[in-house]
Each structure stands twice: as C-alpha cells, then as structure tokens.
Design an enzyme around this catalytic site. Structure first.
Site, PDB file in Angstrom:
ATOM      1  CB  SER A  32      -0.922   0.012   1.224  1.00 31.82           C
ATOM      2  OG  SER A  32      -0.156  -0.187   2.399  1.00 31.82           O
ATOM      3  N   GLY A  72      -2.007  -3.887   1.031  1.00 27.86           N
ATOM      4  CA  GLY A  72      -2.233  -5.003   1.942  1.00 27.86           C
ATOM      5  C   GLY A  72      -1.436  -6.242   1.607  1.00 27.86           C
ATOM      6  CG  ASN A  92       0.619  -5.224   4.560  1.00 30.93           C
ATOM      7  OD1 ASN A  92       0.119  -4.436   5.373  1.00 30.93           O
ATOM      8  ND2 ASN A  92       0.622  -5.010   3.257  1.00 30.93           N
ATOM      9  CG  ASP A  97      -3.929   4.574   8.364  1.00 29.81           C
ATOM     10  OD1 ASP A  97      -2.994   5.391   8.479  1.00 29.81           O
ATOM     11  OD2 ASP A  97      -4.159   3.953   7.310  1.00 29.81           O
ATOM     12  CG  HIS A 114      -1.466   3.668   4.686  1.00 35.06           C
ATOM     13  ND1 HIS A 114      -2.472   3.047   5.416  1.00 35.06           N
ATOM     14  CD2 HIS A 114      -0.848   2.690   4.002  1.00 35.06           C
ATOM     15  CE1 HIS A 114      -2.472   1.760   5.154  1.00 35.06           C
ATOM     16  NE2 HIS A 114      -1.493   1.506   4.297  1.00 35.06           N
TER      17      HIS A 114
END
Lengths: 230, 855, 229
Positions: free
Chosen positions: C55, C94, C122, C205, C208
């Site tokens: 991502s 992801g 991840n 979040d 990112h």
C-alpha cells in the site's frame, strides 16, 4: 265533546323511482276523547300509514295532525317522541316487546322515560291487571304470544296515555287468546277512559268499537257509528 | 290508572343519564354471547398491543440501566495519539475518579511452549470498570492482577497455546505471570475481540516493556466516573470540539445506549408493525361486530322510539353499552397482554447482552386500555350513528329494516376521526409523519380497492347472470347483489383481515431470512485469507485432514478500472461532479471469476455469461449498486487493468447482491477463461465445529503457511446466532399472536351475515327447499365471497410487503407464495365453513322454532 | 439484529480489504488512451523502473494516488533530472511477501531495468515469522534475477512499531540489510525515514503517509535511486 285527535286534509305521498305514489289522499276526521274507534280497510289501503301519522311516527306530506292540542307537523322527530311518551300508547300486531328486557322492565320503560316515581310498584300493579304478576321476571321469548300481547297491553297503559293505538292487536293470536286479549284491552280502556284507535281488517273486532272509519285506496270512504255507540 | 293526568305537553325533557346507563346494562344481559365476538376482537387486539408495548418499554428501560455495564464508565475518551500537553490537565481533572488504558498489538511469547503470537495488549491503570466487571477465572484475578507483574489472558488464547495459570508470558522486555483467564471484558461483545485476542496487564509495567516508543501504534483510553448529579452528555458535548481538535472521540453511556438500541430497531419496528396490525384487526373486528349488533337491534330501537325515546338517547344507550364492553375487553386484553409479556423475557433473557426485566409496564397497560376504548367507540361509531336514523315506523313495517347510513353528514365526521386516529396512532408507532401518512394512505387504498372490487363484482354478476344457470347457482350469486346484501362489508373485512395476516406472514419470512445466519453446520464460521495459489492445495489437504468442509473457495484478483465507455481519469472534468468517477478510477476492485452465480446473488438485468470467448470482449457482471453509483448500464464498455494487462470487457449483466451474508461477495465478477493466470490469492470459508478443533486447525495451517491469516468468527457467530434465533422466535411468536387475532376477526366478519341469512334460509325451508339445496346456495355465495376477498387481500399484501421491505425495513423483497396460497385456501374454506355453520341452526330445526327463538 | 449482521460482514470485508491490494499500474505503458499523469510529456522513455510493493507504493488513502504516491513523485524527479526512465507502479495494498511472490511472475512479463522491492510491512504488522518473510522476499529477488539478469535491484528497508516487541522489531528490521548484502542490492535504509511515527505526516490510521509524507518518502528513495540510474 272534547276532541283528542284532529285530522285535517291529511295526505301522504311517497316518491319512488321518480314516480309519486299517493298513499293517503285528503283525509279529514276527528276523534272524541275517550272513544273507541276502528280504522278498517283492505291490505294496502293505507290504514297503517294513517296510524303511523296519527301517532306521530311519521310526518304527513300535506295537512295536519293535532294530537291533544299539539300540532305534530310542526315538531321534530325528537319532540314527537316526547309527545308519544306523554300521551300515546301502542299495541302492535307482533307485540314488539324488547327482547332483552324482562316483562316487568318492558312495562317500566315508558314510566322510566318520564322520570316518574314508584315505578316498579306501578308496573307490577299493571302486570297484575293483565294477569301476569308472577311472570314479571320472564323474558319475552319465555312467554306465549298471548302473554306477550298482555305484557304489551300493560306497557301501553303504563304511561296512562290519552290515546292508544293498536295495530291488529289480535292478528297474531289464535281465536281464543285473541278474544281474551280483546276483552282485556277494552276493559282497561274503559277503566282508564283512554281514547282507543284500532287498526284492523277484522270487522268483528271493529264492531266492538263505537265508530268505524273505512279506508280504501288512500281515501276515507265511510265513517259510521256502530251499534255500540247507539 | 293511578298516574296523574298531564295535559300540557312538556317537550323539554332532559336526558336522564342514569336511565340510559340502566338501559345499556339491561340490554346487554341477553346479548352477552353476541357481544363476545365484539369483546374478543378487542381483547386480542389490545393484548397483542400491550404485550408488544410492555416488552418494548422493559427492553428500553433495561438498556438504560445496563448500558452502564456495557461501557464500564460514565465517559470514555479515546484516541490513537498521546494527548496534547495542554489537554492533559483537563483530562486529569475530569470526573470523580478516572482510569487509563493503553492498547496496542504486540507479539507475546509463551515461555513454556516457545510460541509467539500477535495479541492485543491492554495496559490498565485505576479501578476501571466502574460498572460491571472484567470477568476472569478465578474471579479475584480481575482485581489482583493490578497489584503486580501479572497478566490476564484471553481464554481461547490460553487454550490454543495450552497455557496454564501461573505460566509466564513475555511481553516486550518483561515477563508476566498469568494470573487469570479473561472471559469477558466490559463493552466486549465478541466482535471487537475477534481479530486479536486480548491480554490485560497493569499499566505501571508498560513503560518497562519498552513497547511504547516513537512509532509505536498505541490507542489511548481514558475512563471516567462521575457523580450521579453530573450531566455527562452535556459535558461531553461541550468538550467535543476540543477533543475533536486533538483527534480524540468520546463515548458515554447514552451514546452506547443509542447504538445498542439501534441494533434492535428492526425487531422493534417489526413489533410495532405487529402491534399495529393486531390493533387494526381488532378495529375491523369491532366495526363488523357492531354492524351485526346494530342490525339485530333495529326492531328494539324502533320500539323504544315508539315509546318516546329520542334518537339521541337511543344512540347513547348503545354507545354506553359499546364503550362499557370496550372497557371490559380492553382491561381483559391488557391483562392478557401483560401475561404474554411476562413470557417474552423468559425466552429472550440469555441472548441480550443484559437481562430484561419482566416487570408490569403500567404505561403500556394504561395505553392499551385507553386505546381499546377509543377503538371500540370509534370503530363502532359508524354503525352506531345509523341508530339515530331508525324510524319508529319500523314497528309497523318490517320493510324498513334496511338501515343505511344514507347521507348522514355525521358519517363524514366519523371517517375523519378514524383517519385522524390512524394517523395519530401510526405516528406514535413510527415517530415519523411521512411514514404515518404513507401508512394511513396505504390502508385507505386497501380499503378502497376492496370496496371497489365488491362493487365491480356485484355489477359483473348482475350483468353476467343468465336465466339458464341452475337455480341454486343463480340463488347463490344473486345473494351477492340483492338488496340488503353484505357483499361490500364482507369483502372489506375478510379482505383486509387476509391482507394483514398475509402481510405479516410475508414480512416474517423475509425478516427470518435476514436473521438466518450460521445456524446450520454448513454456514461458514472461519475464514482463511491470503492463500497463495501455490499453497491452495496444501491448505485444502489440511482442511480435509481435519474433516472440515470447504464451503467456499474463491480466487481474488485485484484490478483497477481504467475506462468506462472511453472515459478515463484524465478526461474527467476537474470539478466535484466527477468525484464519484474519480474515486472509481482510483479504487482497487477485488474481483473473482467463476462460471456460476452464488446463492446470494441474482441477475437483475441482462444475461449471465459464465465463460469468456477467446478473442472477444469479456462479459462481466456488475453489482447493481455499483452500477447505479457510477451510472453504468448494460453493454457499457469497461476497460480493466489487471496488474498491467488491459482487459476489454462489457457489462453483460447486473446482479442484485445480498451483502448481508457471511460469505464473499463481489462488485464485479469475471467469467472463467480470463483471469486464471493473473496474480491472485484465495479465500477459503469453512466451518469449525468447536473451539478446540479451531485451535488445532489454526495451528496446523499457520505452521505450514504462516502468511495465511485466519479469522475465527465462531464466537461472534455463536452470539449472533443466539440473538437472531431468539429474535426469530419472538417474530414468529408475535405474528402467530396477531394471526390468531385475524382469524377471530374473520370469524366475526362472516358471522355478520348470519342473521341476514337465517330468515331467507327459513323461508326457503318453508317453501320446501331441501337441506342440500340450501347448503349449496350458501356454500356458493360464501365460496365466491371468501375466495375473491382472500385473493384481493393477498394481492394487497404483496404490494404492502414490497413497500415495507423497500422503504421501512430496507431488506430485499422476497415472497414465498406457498404460505399465501395456503392462506388463500384457508380463508376461502373458513368463510364457507363459518357460512355453513351459520345456516346449520336453520337446517337442523323446524323453521318456526328458529323464527321464534331467534329474535 | 441486522446491525450485528452488518457488523459481521464489515468485519469480513474489512479483512478482505486488508489482504486485498491496490494495483496502481503501469498505466503509462500499457494504456491505450491515458498516461495517468506521469509519463505523458516524456520524450520516449526507454527504460523502466518498476516499484513492486504494498500500500505504501500504491499510495493507499491518498486523494489521487496516480500523482501523489511516492513512485509518482519519483517519476517527477526523474523527469526533472531528464533521465530516460519511466516509472511503473506495481503496488498492491495489503500485500504480504507471500502475496508478492505469487504476483511477481505476472508483473515481470514486462521488461524491467530497475526493480525496487518494497514489501514486508504487512508481514510485520501481522506478526508473520521473520524467517518466512525473508524466504519470500528472497524468492522474489531470485525470480527477478532469473528473468532479467541485467536489471539493477533496489530494496527498501522497513521497520515496524516498537510496540510489536523489541525482539521481533529488531529481527524484522534486519531482514532488509541482510537481503541487500546477500543479493548485491542497493538499500534504501528506511523507507519511512522522517515520516514513520510522525503524526502529521501520516493519515489518521497512523500507518500510511499523507501527500506530504509521500514526498519525504520519495526523497528517501530518490537519494539512493538517483545513484542507480
């Protein structure tokens, strides 16, 4: 002689499907207080309509009905109801007792409506007069036709009416019972001095009154005194 | 006679109320059995209503008092960043008492087995929770762990790693002794715990674990307890702007309550609907029963009028009677409803996250009684006002028996009142004027449709009737349009009852369908993600070895959308009108490919094509909602970009997808023969029978394929199942209750005609009609009435169910026509049977006896 | 009740999206019509820089990943330096190292001159054993080497939040220099240097980068990459 009921130029027409049907046509007569009278005529002659008008159950198309000095034409249905309650008694061919009330209560209703006192005793007294004192707590369905009509007579006299209308009072009774009911009716009438108007096609019954009014095709065709009157 | 002679007419007699009451009472004595129909409509309608109301009130009250234990504190402030320094004094000053929690994901080491595992650490300081408990085994551990270097570990995790009490786990740099097993924490409904199992530690050791450092991803929770007198919500609202600036948000008992309440809103809505329908059925029952009753009373009323009772008095006598009976019915109904309501919480008690008290709700009782009286009076009013028009001439001529409302202007007032009542009542139920108006209008329309049907029916039969038909058929049909017929009232009452019952059956099955989740063994409760193509076979083997079913196995390919009908991201206008499309081009689509449709999707438009032809444009199927959002139509050309390779596709079909099912659903589905070689991973859905099997299976998979992520929805789904099961039970129970009401009303409706038909049947008997002939005539009449009313009613119900599903419940409209067919047959049969029973009395006794006894 | 069900579904779909990927593609190359931003005015770039990642590469959560993701920013820098390279973004939100291994063959269908490997974050957030991640990344590198022996290789270093536990964090961090050394790759020491853990450079979040953050990330990469080109 005093007049209790004065009928002048009385006409009744019904409108049905655009056509006018004349049931009564220019009837005139008056009834003396305390007299016994019979209206006779064939079926469909208009005699029941006449009775309805005289008793204030319906309104005339033309002419007037003056009952005990009150012109019924000018009264509303509710006012007429009160006139009925105060001056008028009824006896019907099919008795018309209130099925949900006992014999005694049926007799009490007119008195209660007038808000009188001592009602129960007076109603019992009346039931006694018609020979049904012991059946006061019975409902109409528990009584025979003759008994029902006797209760109905007691009820008719309960408010001491000035005038009593009887529509074929013996029409639904066998000859013997009819005889007894007739006797009772005339006896009570005599005692109370009530004016009586009978509607019947039974000429024998009519003959027991003082005056017979004959109706035919909506017209009064004859007005004769009976033998009794003379 | 002893009465004084009164010569002057006194025409101003006042109404004697006591006498009216006395007459009302006297008259009722001989009518009790007939009034029973009337009363039973009221009783059942009100009982259903009170039961539903009481349940609602109790539920709400319980949510109120127990929401506190769900949250654990009066106010929770949380965020994923440390609080601003200038905010800290405020955060410290709030409440009479406060606690803090930090939570984050971390790897813990089970020292004994040497396994490491990702968990959610919750470091706690203070006496949280202030309401309810952290449930642990042993119970004392929830308090004692805060005193030393102890941890409380999620029960499932303990089982998976075969850990025991007093074993140690390493969290960061520190080793903690397991002081207890965590069974349930405040506010933990299972869903939130689903992903990473929880481990509680005391916050005083958090620093020393070394886990809180720059870059650590920590959630910060502050729990507050306040004085009872503090209006926490007002306070929280005041703080909101300040909190928001620091990316903090808050939760109070009140906000939680609303969220919890909303979870049950569908149930509540259905219960309101059931209550409403039960009540309306009661209304129809009342109206029909009064209609019968007044018809029977015509003669008596005429006599009373002859004897000098005023029209208004006659009306009042029966109004008093009806109101009195309504009162009795309502009280009995309310009592019955309360009794039923006592049963409900017993059924429900163990699926709610809190217990429901089953105290008597006096408010519901009161409402029920008041409503009952209003309904009895209001819906009896139409037949009752006709009493005023009964002429005393009826004593002389029975031909006047037909009492019609004629052009009584008062009728309009009654209609208006009824309409007002419906509006008001539906507003009380729905709390939304628009919906109430829609609802009332819908009922009005149903009423009009039925009336119209009846009129058309009468007209048609009259038109079509042929002298050549057999006498019995002619007589049966003629009954439908002859003067004094009951066609309209029967059509309306049978039709409406059928419509309501059918509507309930439809809605119930639709909701139950929504509610059925994983109750059966073949519903998935475990999901495996990120299985690589090379790993697929191995995972399947392990699954097989553990004797678990492969419920779904889906390849997932990630693609992007480059073009819609030659439009691309670059050609879009820069303004906000193209935001949706811009997002569509920026978005990544997870698609699958297969040559069949699943049970959760249906083709809405176009044709499903499961296989792609080589060299031609690729037929894809698009979710209806996505198509609507992006304005995509059938045959539109879409160019997808599959990791660098363009795919020219066209929209071959639009699918309706039920997203509410636990299974994989897709916005775009490709046919087979295109994406097989594209980069993809696989998802596998299976069903594990028990927690133990689950941990063994998970261990086996993760050992061999550590990249595969496993989500065990078992616990969550079990809780959900229980909830939904019970809600399903309540729904069935309550609709059963209403359907019983409906059947009583149906019986009452058909009984209306009894007294009408008796005289005719007697006459026919007297004229020499055979028992069979009369039966056939009656059966034909009622067959026709019953089936046509039922059919119309069911059609109305289909329409109503569609509207409700679409606008009120917002669930997919699916109707199972089999119950409707059964209902149709049942209604028709019931109508005939009751009709025939009505005539039975006539048939078994000599005509004269019937006439005499049946006054 | 429906709410609960929806919650269950969201959980599911949330997880789906967690593992699913954003394939911000080599629009420039394949696309018939639109060269989404980066390459349109270039005078016939001849060589390809392929960013293969998760991502972070895909530009997850950015308003316009086609121009804001760090590979796009790098493309701008290449353009500014007037180098004959064209960036291909093969990021996939992801994605784990195992997912990357499954995808690499497809992506390598196109010619690659410079291969930038950005995967593993991840794996770290999910607590996947470090050995597993190393194995997968090595396998990816092997595939690239086998197909394009001449391609220059770059690997971006990654770190995970200290809250995951020091042992794991340290082992994880060590993956990248080890792989770089072993395979003779150029190492970007830490992709999220000066961005990771700084609230205002990250989306809500906390994982990112924002548009601003992505620019810094691009600089981190550019510092190393420009020497390779």
């Amino acid at each position: 002689m005093e007049t209790i009921l004065d009928i002048t130029n009385l006409s009744k027409t019904y409108k049905s499907a655009g056509k006018t049907l004349s049931v009564l046509d220019d009837i005139n007569f008056n009834i003396e207080t305390g007299s016994a009278n019979a209206i006779v005529g064939p079926s469909g002659s208009g005699k029941t309509t006449l009775l309805g008008l005289c008793a204030g159950l319906d309104r005339a198309t033309l002419g007037s009905v003056v009952l005990n000095g009150v012109n019924l034409n000018n009264l509303s249905e509710d006012k007429r109801a009160q006139v009925r309650n105060q001056f008028v008694g009824f006896i019907f061919q099919n008795f018309q007792l209130l099925p949900t009330l006992t014999a005694l209560e049926n007799v009490m209703v007119p008195l209660e409506l007038r808000g009188e006192k001592n009602i129960r005793a007076r109603a019992l007294d009346l039931l006694d007069k018609v020979g049904l004192a012991s059946r006061g707590h019975h409902y109409p369905t528990q009584l025979s036709g003759g008994e029902q009509q006797r209760v109905s007579i007691a009820r008719a006299f309960s408010n001491a009416p000035k005038i009593l209308f009887a529509d074929e009072p013996t029409g639904n009774l066998d000859a013997e019972t009819g005889e007894k009911v007739q006797k009772l009716l005339f006896d009570l009438n005599k005692d109370a001095g009530t004016t009586l108007i009978l509607v019947t096609h039974d000429l024998e019954l009519a003959g027991k009154t003082q005056r017979i009014l004959r109706i035919k095709g909506g017209k009064l065709v004859a007005d004769e005194k009976t033998a009794i009157a003379q | 006679m002893s009465t004084e002679y009164n010569n002057t007419p006194n025409l101003k007699r006042s109404v004697q109320w006591s006498w009216l009451f006395k007459m009302a009472w006297r008259d009722s004595r001989r009518n009790r059995s007939r009034l029973f129909l009337f009363v039973s409509s009221i009783i059942l309608g009100i009982a259903a209503l009170v039961a539903i109301y009481s349940f609602g009130y109790n539920l709400r009250e319980d949510i109120n008092s127990q929401a506190a234990t769900l949250v654990g504190a009066d106010l929770v402030i949380s965020g994923n960043k440390p609080a601003d320094k200038n905010l800290q004094p405020m955060l410290d000053s709030l409440g009479t008492e406060h606690s803090q929690e930090r939570n984050f994901a971390s790897m813990v080491l089970f020292n004994k087995s040497g396994d490491t595992r990702l968990v959610q650490i919750r470091a706690l300081q203070g006496n949280f929770p202030y309401y309810g408990n952290i449930e642990t085994t042993p119970v004392s551990a929830s308090k004692s762990f805060r005193t030393g270097q102890y941890a409380i570990v999620d029960a499932a995790l303990m089982q998976q790693y075969k850990a025991r009490l007093n074993d140690s786990i390493k969290i960061g740099n520190l080793t903690f002794l397991i002081a207890g097993t965590l069974n349930q924490a405040p506010g933990q409904t299972g869903l939130s715990a689903g992903i990473a199992p929880v481990v509680y530690i005391p916050m005083q050791y958090l620093e020393k674990t070394g886990l809180v450092d720059k870059g650590s991803r920590i959630n910060y929770n502050f729990y507050y307890k306040f004085d009872k007198s503090t209006d926490v919500d007002k306070l929280a609202e005041k703080l909101d702007a300040q909190l928001d600036k620091s990316s903090l948000h808050y939760e109070t008992i009140e906000t939680r309550k609303q969220n919890t309440g909303r979870a049950f809103s569908d149930l509540n809505r259905f219960l309101s609907l059931v209550g409403f329908i039960a009540l309306l059925l009661g209304c129809i029952g009342v109206a029909s029963a009064t209609q019968i009753y007044v018809r029977e009373k015509v003669a008596s009323i005429a006599v009373l009028r002859c004897l000098g009772v005023k029209a208004s008095e006659a009306f009042l006598i029966f109004l008093i009677q009806i109101a009195g009976i309504g009162l009795i019915g309502s009280v009995i109904g309310a009592a019955l409803g309360t009794l039923v309501q006592q049963l409900l919480p017993m059924v429900l008690k163990d699926f709610l996250p809190f217990s429901v008290t089953s105290s008597v709700s006096w408010l519901a009782l009161g409402q029920g009684v008041v409503l009952g009286i209003i309904i009895s009076v209001l819906f009896a009013m139409l037949p009752l006002i006709s009493i005023r028009n009964i002429s005393p001439l009826n004593t002389l001529r029975s031909a006047f028996e037909n009492v019609s409302l004629g052009r009584d202007p008062l009728r309009w007032l009654v209609y208006l009142l009824i309409l007002g009542f419906m509006l008001g009542f539906s507003y009380l139920q729905l709390n939304d004027w628009k919906a109430s108006i829609a609802f009332s209008v819908a009922i009005l329309v149903a009423f009009l449709i039925l009336t119209l049907m009846a009129l058309v029916l009468m007209w048609l039969i009259k038109l079509l009737m042929k002298a050549s038909w057999s006498y019995l058929v002619r007589q049966g049909f003629a009954n439908l349009y002859r003067p004094n017929n009951q066609t309209v009232i029967l059509m309306v009452s049978i039709g409406l009852s059928t419509a309501f019952i059918c509507l309930l059956i439809f809605m119930q099955s639709m909701l139950i369908k929504q509610v059925t989740l994983s109750a059966s063994g073949n519903q998935p409760n475990m999901i495996l993600f990120d299985i690589q193509t090379a790993q697929e076979k191995g995972v399947l083997d392990i699954t097989k070895k553990y004797k678990m079913p492969v419920i779904q196995q889906v390849p997932i390919v990630t693609i992007k959308l480059d073009q819609i009908n030659n439009k691309t991201a670059a050609t879009l206008p820069k303004d906000s009108t193209a935001d949706n499309l811009r997002k569509a081009f920026g978005y990544e689509y997870r698609v699958t490919y297969r040559d069949y449709l699943t049970s959760s999707e249906k083709i809405a438009e176009g044709k499903w094509i499961g296989k792609a032809e080589e060299g031609a444009a690729i037929p894809v199927s698009v979710d209806e909602r996505m198509a609507r959002r992006l304005d995509i139509k059938l045959k539109d050309k879409l160019v997808f970009n599959v990791q660098g390779t363009p795919m020219n596709t066209y929209v071959a079909s639009l699918r309706k997808v039920n997203w509410n099912k636990v299974q994989t659903n897709f916005q775009v589905v490709f046919p087979t023969g295109v994406l097989e070689e594209a980069p993809q991973f696989h998802v596998l859905l299976t069903h594990v029978p028990s927690g133990e099997a689950s941990s063994k299976y998970q261990q086996a998979i993760v050992k061999q394929y550590p990249n595969v992520s496993i989500v065990d929805l078992g616990l969550v789904l079990t809780i959900l199942d229980q909830i939904l099961d019970k809600i399903g039970y309540v729904i069935r129970f309550m609709s059963g209750f209403s359907i019983a009401t409906g059947i009583i009303v149906l019986i009452a409706s058909v009984r209306i005609s009894k007294y009408q038909r008796i005289k005719e049947s007697v006459l026919l008997r007297t004229l020499g009609g055979s028992r069979k002939q009369i039966l056939v005539i009656t059966a034909l009449e009622y067959l026709f009435l019953g089936s046509l009313s039922a059919l119309t009613g069911i059609l109305i119900a289909v329409g109503g169910a569609w509207l409700l599903a679409k606008y009120n419940f917002e669930i997919p409209f699916q109707v199972n026509y089999i119950p409707a067919l059964i209902l149709f047959g049942l209604t028709a049969a019931l109508t005939i049977i009751i009709g025939l029973l009505n005539s039975r009395g006539v048939l078994n006794r000599p005509p004269l006896e019937v006439l005499r006894s049946d006054t | 009740m429906i709410k609960y069900k929806i919650a269950a579904f969201l959980l599911l779909s949330g997880l789906l999206s967690f593992t699913a990927c954003e394939s911000k593609e080599q629009k420039d190359k394949v696309d018939t019509s639109a060269d989404g931003g980066s390459g349109e005015t270039k005078p016939k770039p001849t060589k390809t820089v392929l960013f293969f990642g998760d991502s972070l590469t895909a530009g997850y959560g950015l308003d316009d990943p086609a121009s804001n993701s760090y590979p796009s920013v790098v493309q701008e820098k290449i353009k500014a330096a007037n180098l004959p390279y064209k960036v291909v973004n093969a990021g996939n939100s992801g994605e784990t190292s195992a997912g990357g291994l499954g995808r690499i063959d497809w992506v390598l269908k196109q010619k690659v001159d410079v291969f930038v490997l950005e995967l593993g974050a991840n794996d770290g957030l999910r607590g996947i054993p470090v050995s597993e991640t190393t194995k997968n990344l090595q396998a990816i590198i092997n595939k690239v080497k086998a197909k394009y022996p001449d391609a220059k290789l770059v690997i971006t270093g990654m770190q995970i939040p200290p809250s995951m536990g020091a042992t794991y964090v340290n082992n994880f961090k060590a993956i990248f220099p080890k792989l770089a050394a072993k395979n003779n790759m150029t190492l970007v020491p830490f992709l999220l240097d000066k961005v990771g853990g700084i609230a205002k450079l990250n989306q809500a979040d906390g994982i990112h980068p924002t548009e601003e953050g992505a620019k810094i990330v691009a600089s981190n990469v550019w510092t190393v990459l420009k020497g390779v080109l």
